[in-house]
Design an enzyme around this catalytic site. Structure first.
Site, PDB file in Angstrom:
ATOM      1  N   TYR A 195      -1.817 -38.337 -31.408  1.00  0.00           N
ATOM      2  CA  TYR A 195      -0.492 -38.343 -30.782  1.00  0.00           C
ATOM      3  C   TYR A 195       0.522 -39.036 -31.687  1.00  0.00           C
ATOM      4  O   TYR A 195       1.600 -38.496 -31.966  1.00  0.00           O
ATOM      5  CB  TYR A 195      -0.565 -39.042 -29.424  1.00  0.00           C
ATOM      6  CG  TYR A 195       0.745 -39.090 -28.674  1.00  0.00           C
ATOM      7  CD1 TYR A 195       1.226 -37.962 -28.011  1.00  0.00           C
ATOM      8  CD2 TYR A 195       1.494 -40.262 -28.627  1.00  0.00           C
ATOM      9  CE1 TYR A 195       2.426 -38.008 -27.317  1.00  0.00           C
ATOM     10  CE2 TYR A 195       2.687 -40.316 -27.935  1.00  0.00           C
ATOM     11  CZ  TYR A 195       3.159 -39.188 -27.279  1.00  0.00           C
ATOM     12  OH  TYR A 195       4.350 -39.238 -26.599  1.00  0.00           O
TER      13      TYR A 195
ATOM     14  N   SER B  17       8.691 -40.053 -29.782  1.00  0.00           N
ATOM     15  CA  SER B  17       8.122 -41.166 -29.025  1.00  0.00           C
ATOM     16  C   SER B  17       8.226 -42.430 -29.861  1.00  0.00           C
ATOM     17  O   SER B  17       8.278 -42.364 -31.095  1.00  0.00           O
ATOM     18  CB  SER B  17       6.651 -40.887 -28.690  1.00  0.00           C
ATOM     19  OG  SER B  17       6.016 -42.038 -28.162  1.00  0.00           O
TER      20      SER B  17
END
Length: 316
Positions: free
Chosen positions: A186, A173
């Site tokens: 995350y 990501s």
């Protein structure tokens, strides 16, 4: 003399690869044929994993779909077969469970064959302030988002090395390159995912000089439901990405054997800018874009169906 020779060789290679990279910006790379390859996709039951499965179903590749939700995984299996997938196998798998990954990897080898393209796509997100994140969700984030990659690669890399043919794909990501607030678990797990993928790429390229390919993908937030409610101040500058758009980009990057893929192109600039400007300038830019409040209305994916406890099934 050796130093001069090494330097000359280095400069020659460096210039050659620089010109090659410039040429590929103008001339599209030739796409490889994956017909006959066995493609395993984790997190295939929904979102990006499902779209990738549908893309590969049209190529003549054999598909192996892993997801913790058996019902949604079987739906992906059905959709892939509708798109032309002749051989599609669906298994219920919790990729964070090392023993389960190894057991199912053995089962896949016996029932399907040796995986030659591994797409590590499964991921979860906890969008809460750091002190509000339950301990078990911190652990879960790391187990699913990065540690599972160790288990899948350990399970399938030996056969790739023996055949000197294979492709590893890691869905990281942009939050694994440029962090944002209220995504500590995350972002940390995605930074680790990117680091693991890049280290593995360099190891097999520099140390072993194999033909194993790697593709490391760092997209901005995608409309998969994982980031439901996440908004920026100026959404036209940083909109949530459409699943099909991202899947098509990743599919092309795999076929073109592209190593790094950042989506959208603006993120390449953001990563460079991060290392050029001061932290205070970064904070001002983040406030302007609304990155300080983008997670305030975060909801995440609402689970319509809990994973079933039945044994894994195959769709053939």
């Amino acid at each position: 003399m050796n130093v001069m020779m090494d330097t000359a060789i280095f400069l020659g290679k460096f210039l050659y690869y620089f010109l090659e990279s410039v040429a590929f910006k103008i001339i599209p790379r030739r796409k490889k044929d994956v017909a006959g390859d066995i493609v395993l996709i984790t997190g295939a039951g929904s979102g990006l994993g499902r779209h990738l499965a549908i893309h590969f179903a049209c190529t003549g590749a054999t598909l192996v779909l892993w997801d913790i939700n058996q019902e949604s995984n079987m739906e992906t299996c059905r959709l892939a077969k509708e798109k032309g997938g002749v051989k599609v196998f669906a298994y219920k798998c919790d990729c964070s469970n090392r023993q389960e990954v190894y057991r199912l990897a053995d089962q896949v080898r016996k029932e399907v064959g040796d995986v030659s393209i591994l797409i590590n796509n499964a991921g979860i997100v906890t969008g809460k302030p750091f002190l509000d994140i339950p301990d078990h969700m911190v652990e879960r984030s790391f187990h699913v988002n990065v540690i599972s990659h160790f288990w899948t690669c350990k399970a399938f890399l030996p056969a790739m090395l023996q055949a000197n043919h294979g492709h590893l794909v890691f869905i990281s990501s942009i939050a694994g390159m440029v962090a944002t607030g209220k995504l500590s678990a995350y972002s940390a797990s995605k930074f680790a995912s990117f680091g693991f993928a890049e280290s593995l790429f360099l190891e097999f390229t520099l140390s072993y000089k194999t033909k194993i390919k790697s593709t490391i993908v760092c997209p901005y937030f995608i409309k998969t439901g994982m980031f439901e409610g996440c908004t920026t101040k100026y959404s036209f500058l940083l909109p949530l990405l459409e699943q099909e758009y991202v899947a098509q980009k990743i599919f092309n990057a795999i076929l073109e054997e592209q190593v790094y893929l950042l989506i959208p192109k603006f993120t390449y600039f953001a990563v460079i800018l991060k290392h050029l400007i001061s932290p205070k300038m970064m904070i001002v830019l983040g406030e302007y874009l609304g990155m300080d409040t983008c997670m305030d209305s975060f909801k995440g994916r609402v689970k319509e169906n809990e994973p079933q406890d039945e044994m894994e099934r195959k769709c053939q």
